[in-house]
Design an enzyme around this catalytic site. Structure first.
Site, PDB file in Angstrom:
ATOM      1  N   HIS A 222       0.879  -1.189   0.000  1.00 51.52           N
ATOM      2  CA  HIS A 222       0.000   0.000   0.000  1.00 51.52           C
ATOM      3  C   HIS A 222       0.913   1.234   0.000  1.00 51.52           C
ATOM      4  CE1 HIS A 222      -3.548   2.357   0.542  1.00 51.52           C
ATOM      5  NE2 HIS A 222      -3.861   2.074   1.806  1.00 51.52           N
ATOM      6  N   HIS A 261      -2.242  -2.281  -9.701  1.00 44.34           N
ATOM      7  CA  HIS A 261      -3.273  -1.700  -8.835  1.00 44.34           C
ATOM      8  C   HIS A 261      -4.431  -2.672  -8.661  1.00 44.34           C
ATOM      9  CE1 HIS A 261      -6.073   1.167  -7.086  1.00 44.34           C
ATOM     10  NE2 HIS A 261      -4.981   1.814  -6.729  1.00 44.34           N
ATOM     11  N   ASP A 312       2.414   5.712  -6.641  1.00 40.84           N
ATOM     12  CA  ASP A 312       3.646   5.742  -5.842  1.00 40.84           C
ATOM     13  C   ASP A 312       4.935   5.851  -6.644  1.00 40.84           C
ATOM     14  OD1 ASP A 312       2.621   5.714  -3.266  1.00 40.84           O
ATOM     15  OD2 ASP A 312       2.305   3.548  -3.299  1.00 40.84           O
TER      16      ASP A 312
HETATM   17  C1  LIG Z   1      -1.183   4.135  -3.317  1.00 37.51           C
HETATM   18  C2  LIG Z   1      -1.236   2.684  -3.374  1.00 37.51           C
HETATM   19  O1  LIG Z   1      -1.422   2.043  -2.378  1.00 37.51           O
HETATM   20  S1  LIG Z   1      -1.103   1.972  -4.890  1.00 37.51           S
HETATM   21  C3  LIG Z   1      -0.494   0.341  -4.608  1.00 37.51           C
HETATM   22  C4  LIG Z   1       0.915   0.372  -4.109  1.00 37.51           C
HETATM   23  N1  LIG Z   1       1.483  -0.988  -4.021  1.00 37.51           N
HETATM   24  C5  LIG Z   1       2.445  -1.410  -4.857  1.00 37.51           C
HETATM   25  O2  LIG Z   1       2.941  -0.702  -5.717  1.00 37.51           O
HETATM   26  C6  LIG Z   1       2.948  -2.811  -4.607  1.00 37.51           C
HETATM   27  C7  LIG Z   1       3.147  -3.579  -5.913  1.00 37.51           C
HETATM   28  N2  LIG Z   1       1.886  -3.950  -6.474  1.00 37.51           N
HETATM   29  C8  LIG Z   1       1.177  -4.994  -6.012  1.00 37.51           C
HETATM   30  O3  LIG Z   1       1.603  -5.735  -5.117  1.00 37.51           O
HETATM   31  C9  LIG Z   1      -0.200  -5.252  -6.593  1.00 37.51           C
HETATM   32  O4  LIG Z   1      -0.255  -4.807  -7.916  1.00 37.51           O
HETATM   33  C10 LIG Z   1      -1.321  -4.582  -5.752  1.00 37.51           C
HETATM   34  C11 LIG Z   1      -1.170  -4.935  -4.257  1.00 37.51           C
HETATM   35  C12 LIG Z   1      -1.252  -3.069  -5.882  1.00 37.51           C
HETATM   36  C13 LIG Z   1      -2.643  -5.063  -6.271  1.00 37.51           C
HETATM   37  O5  LIG Z   1      -2.741  -6.411  -5.954  1.00 37.51           O
HETATM   38  P1  LIG Z   1      -3.758  -7.411  -6.695  1.00 37.51           P
HETATM   39  O6  LIG Z   1      -5.022  -6.722  -6.989  1.00 37.51           O
HETATM   40  O7  LIG Z   1      -3.826  -8.635  -5.868  1.00 37.51           O
HETATM   41  O8  LIG Z   1      -2.966  -7.688  -8.024  1.00 37.51           O
HETATM   42  P2  LIG Z   1      -3.465  -8.481  -9.264  1.00 37.51           P
HETATM   43  O9  LIG Z   1      -4.468  -9.544  -8.891  1.00 37.51           O
HETATM   44  O10 LIG Z   1      -3.899  -7.471 -10.256  1.00 37.51           O
HETATM   45  O11 LIG Z   1      -2.144  -9.173  -9.776  1.00 37.51           O
HETATM   46  C14 LIG Z   1      -2.232  -9.910 -10.950  1.00 37.51           C
HETATM   47  C15 LIG Z   1      -0.907 -10.561 -11.235  1.00 37.51           C
HETATM   48  O12 LIG Z   1       0.060  -9.550 -11.498  1.00 37.51           O
HETATM   49  C16 LIG Z   1       1.164  -9.670 -10.644  1.00 37.51           C
HETATM   50  N3  LIG Z   1       1.570  -8.354 -10.216  1.00 37.51           N
HETATM   51  C17 LIG Z   1       0.765  -7.376  -9.753  1.00 37.51           C
HETATM   52  N4  LIG Z   1       1.499  -6.315  -9.414  1.00 37.51           N
HETATM   53  C18 LIG Z   1       2.784  -6.632  -9.667  1.00 37.51           C
HETATM   54  C19 LIG Z   1       3.997  -5.956  -9.517  1.00 37.51           C
HETATM   55  N5  LIG Z   1       4.025  -4.730  -9.014  1.00 37.51           N
HETATM   56  N6  LIG Z   1       5.137  -6.580  -9.882  1.00 37.51           N
HETATM   57  C20 LIG Z   1       5.115  -7.821 -10.388  1.00 37.51           C
HETATM   58  N7  LIG Z   1       3.974  -8.528 -10.542  1.00 37.51           N
HETATM   59  C21 LIG Z   1       2.837  -7.939 -10.182  1.00 37.51           C
HETATM   60  C22 LIG Z   1       0.639 -10.443  -9.456  1.00 37.51           C
HETATM   61  O13 LIG Z   1       1.680 -11.144  -8.783  1.00 37.51           O
HETATM   62  C23 LIG Z   1      -0.350 -11.365 -10.093  1.00 37.51           C
HETATM   63  O14 LIG Z   1       0.336 -12.462 -10.638  1.00 37.51           O
HETATM   64  P3  LIG Z   1      -0.242 -13.954 -10.469  1.00 37.51           P
HETATM   65  O15 LIG Z   1      -1.601 -13.908 -11.110  1.00 37.51           O
HETATM   66  O16 LIG Z   1       0.776 -14.774 -11.177  1.00 37.51           O
HETATM   67  O17 LIG Z   1      -0.316 -14.185  -8.986  1.00 37.51           O
HETATM   68  O1  LIG Z   2      -6.960   2.092  -3.759  1.00 42.29           O
HETATM   69  C1  LIG Z   2      -6.046   1.332  -3.433  1.00 42.29           C
HETATM   70  O2  LIG Z   2      -6.168   0.089  -3.304  1.00 42.29           O
HETATM   71  C2  LIG Z   2      -4.686   1.855  -3.171  1.00 42.29           C
HETATM   72  C3  LIG Z   2      -4.494   3.263  -3.633  1.00 42.29           C
HETATM   73  O3  LIG Z   2      -4.207   3.514  -4.785  1.00 42.29           O
HETATM   74  C4  LIG Z   2      -4.682   4.328  -2.662  1.00 42.29           C
HETATM   75  O4  LIG Z   2      -5.084   4.081  -1.524  1.00 42.29           O
HETATM   76  O5  LIG Z   2      -4.408   5.494  -3.016  1.00 42.29           O
END
Ligand SMILES: CC(=O)SCCNC(=O)CCNC(=O)[C@H](O)C(C)(C)COP(=O)(O)OP(=O)(O)OC[C@H]1O[C@@H](n2cnc3c(N)ncnc32)[C@H](O)[C@@H]1OP(=O)(O)O
Ligand SMILES: O=C([O-])CC(=O)C(=O)O
Length: 375
Positions: A222, A261, A312
């Site tokens: 997050h 996302h 981010d």
């Molecule tokens: C402001 C914020 O909070 S924005 C979010 C900030 N967080 C990050 O940047 C962390 C990196 N990103 C992630 O971990 C994820 O994309 C999340 C947590 C944001 C979303 O998670 P989910 O909704 O569960 O992801 P989703 O189901 O779309 O993932 C699909 C596939 O893509 C992969 N994937 C998603 N994001 C990434 C990534 N950043 N790097 C590599 N692989 C990824 C997942 O591992 C998944 O693979 P799988 O099907 O083989 O398991």
């Molecule tokens: O909506 C989400 O899951 C994460 C995000 O981008 C935020 O909180 O700004």
């Protein structure tokens, strides 16, 4: 195509867990709106205080309302001595998100929200005090300096940079911080906001809701992703090196923080805004390495995985260009998202039912307890 996790609804993905009038995320035709306004328009036109007023009170302020709101926030910056005492006891090795969590909780002890009529005042106080709170600790623990938090800064954005660096920041840096705080202010039922709403649904106090939300925001999946993205890009010497390193990480199935996302499918509308600011800062600094490296990461991730930068990723280079230490990145997110959290707490309270979902039981079948000697 939907993957297994999406099909089983893991992580409550795609499920409606309540109502909100505060924002829309990823709705067709509108990337992100706060109370009906496009976040891109707000970031291009408004100050963070205008947006905080919009989120917390329902409408953008007129000039007189904005002046009054800013004056109120300015008058609420002082840190109680008991809070300073606590901050001074937290070691430099602590993570500033833990400092914020403790600081918020301590404030709740000193200035308890006695009843819900105080919810707006409690929120305003946190909005005013948080930048000084974390930077007081940072400067004391790292440089042995008791920084003055009652500054002449005109805004929350300026207050953050001023109390961090101990001097009035440049107009460009304040402008970037204004945009950054606006982009981070609100995002529907993300993990930290949902934490705040669950807490609010028990009729708990505002400081408890925000303390819990800070804990949720801290994680690298997050809010913590902006710090993790910085740790990644600072190791990249140039765009070619970035490409090579990323390909290696993808090969090893490592997660690249700052990409992907839970709701947006093709892009995060906040990225274009902060990316532009990062480029402007890179040019102003005369050092474009971090920006160039980030641009290559964005291209490689899209080409290889169809994964896009979330809010981010370009925040990492933008904050770094403003000489903000990496571990203070996520606390800035707190200083902003507080508005969303507090507004969601108020919304939950206005039409409350305790949030208490069910679980599918996947444990052992009923069995009898054996006396301890027989186990
Ligand atoms: C402001 C914020 O909070 S924005 C979010 C900030 N967080 C990050 O940047 C962390 C990196 N990103 C992630 O971990 C994820 O994309 C999340 C947590 C944001 C979303 O998670 P989910 O909704 O569960 O992801 P989703 O189901 O779309 O993932 C699909 C596939 O893509 C992969 N994937 C998603 N994001 C990434 C990534 N950043 N790097 C590599 N692989 C990824 C997942 O591992 C998944 O693979 P799988 O099907 O083989 O398991
Ligand atoms: O909506 C989400 O899951 C994460 C995000 O981008 C935020 O909180 O700004």
């Amino acid at each position: 195509m939907a993957n297994a996790k999406q099909l089983t609804g893991a992580g409550l993905r795609g499920q409606v867990a309540g109502k909100t009038a505060l924002s829309t995320v990823g709705k067709t035709g509108s990337g992100l709106t706060y109370r009906g306004y496009d976040v891109k328009d707000l970031a291009a036109t408004c100050s963070f205080e205008e947006v905080a007023h919009l989120i917390l009170k329902g409408e953008l302020p007129n000039e007189a309302e904005l002046a009054a709101y800013k004056a109120k926030l300015k008058s609420l910056r002082s840190l109680p001595q008991a809070l300073k005492d606590v901050l001074e006891r937290i070691p430099a090795s602590a993570h500033p998100m833990d400092v914020m969590r403790t600081g918020c909780s301590m404030l709740g002890n000193l200035e308890t929200e006695a009843d819900f009529t105080q919810q707006q005042d409690a929120s305003d106080r946190m909005l005013a005090i948080f930048p000084g709170l974390v930077n007081y600790w940072y400067n004391y623990s790292h440089h042995g300096k008791r920084v003055e938090v009652e500054t002449d800064a005109d805004s929350v954005a300026e207050q953050f940079l001023w109390t961090l660096h101990g001097k009035k920041p440049s107009a460009l840096h304040v402008e970037v911080m204004q945009a950054s705080l606006i982009l981070y202010a609100e995002h529907e039922f993300n993990a930290s906001t949902f934490t705040a709403r669950v807490c609010a649904s028990t009729l708990s106090d505002m400081h408890s809701c925000v303390t819990g939300a800070i804990g949720s925001l801290r994680g690298p999946l997050h809010g913590g992703a902006n710090e993790a993205a910085m740790e990644l890009i600072e190791k990249m010497a140039n765009p070619d090196d970035a490409e090579q390193k990323l390909l290696g990480m993808l090969e090893r199935k490592e997660k690249i923080m700052g990409f992907g996302h839970a709701v947006y499918a093709e892009s995060d509308p906040r990225n274009a805004v902060i990316k532009q600011w990062s480029e402007k800062l890179a040019k102003a600094n005369g050092d474009t390495r971090l920006y160039d490296v980030s641009v290559r990461c964005e291209a490689v991730m899209w080409r290889e995985k169809k994964l896009f930068c979330n809010a981010d990723f370009f925040h990492a280079s933008a904050y770094n260009y403003m000489a903000i230490p990496t571990k203070l990145f996520t606390p800035i997110f707190v200083c902003s998202r507080l508005t969303g959290w507090a507004a969601h707490v108020m919304e939950q309270r206005a039409d409350n039912r305790i949030i208490r979902p069910s679980a599918d039981y996947v444990g052992v079948e009923p069995r009898s307890v054996k006396p301890i000697a027989e186990r």
